[in-house]
Design a protein around this motif. Structure first.
Motif, short mmCIF file in Angstrom:
data_model
loop_
_atom_site.label_atom_id
_atom_site.label_comp_id
_atom_site.label_asym_id
_atom_site.label_seq_id
_atom_site.Cartn_x
_atom_site.Cartn_y
_atom_site.Cartn_z
N GLU A 157 26.95 41.71 68.90
CA GLU A 157 27.41 42.13 67.57
C GLU A 157 27.47 40.90 66.68
OE1 GLU A 157 31.22 44.34 65.60
OE2 GLU A 157 30.43 45.14 67.48
N ARG A 158 26.81 41.00 65.55
CA ARG A 158 26.82 39.94 64.56
C ARG A 158 27.12 40.56 63.21
NH1 ARG A 158 26.44 37.75 68.90
NH2 ARG A 158 25.20 35.93 69.44
N SER A 159 28.14 40.05 62.54
CA SER A 159 28.56 40.56 61.21
C SER A 159 28.78 42.06 61.24
CB SER A 159 27.52 40.19 60.15
OG SER A 159 27.35 38.79 60.09
N GLY A 160 29.37 42.56 62.32
CA GLY A 160 29.69 43.97 62.44
C GLY A 160 28.51 44.88 62.75
N GLN A 161 27.36 44.30 63.03
CA GLN A 161 26.16 45.08 63.31
C GLN A 161 25.71 44.86 64.75
OE1 GLN A 161 22.77 43.96 60.89
NE2 GLN A 161 22.03 46.06 60.90
N GLU B 176 27.57 33.28 71.42
CA GLU B 176 27.72 33.26 69.96
C GLU B 176 26.88 32.15 69.32
OE1 GLU B 176 29.45 35.24 67.76
OE2 GLU B 176 29.83 36.60 69.43
#
Length: 91
Positions: free
Chosen positions: A30-34, A78
């Motif tokens: 998940e990156r920036s909520g996506q 991350e």
């Protein structure tokens, strides 16, 4: 990396159907909520947004964003960034 693979698809033999792509849940980040996966292309990590479908045990269907046979990174930390160099085990 792991490889996206088509799942068994049932359906009418007369209606062409796109293959269903299934990956390990460990490939999903998940990156920036996506929800995303990191695809390995020419030894580079490429961030790819995905739309997920049903889950089964430790796997999840990828409805869009990934093609059958594409190599994905499992347990991407991350610190992995799109365009970053990756080392492929066994290659």
């Amino acid at each position: 990396p792991s490889t996206a693979r088509p799942a068994d698809a049932a359906g009418d033999a007369n209606i062409p159907q796109a293959p269903t792509v299934v990956v390990s849940k460990r490939a999903i980040a998940e990156r920036s909520g996506q929800k995303v996966v990191f695809v390995v292309t020419s030894r580079l990590a490429v961030l790819r947004p995905v739309v997920l479908g049903p889950e089964r045990l430790d796997q999840v269907e990828v409805k869009s964003g990934l093609a059958p046979g594409e190599a994905v990174i499992l347990n991407a930390p991350e610190t992995v960034q799109s365009g970053g160099h990756v080392r492929v085990r066994g290659a």
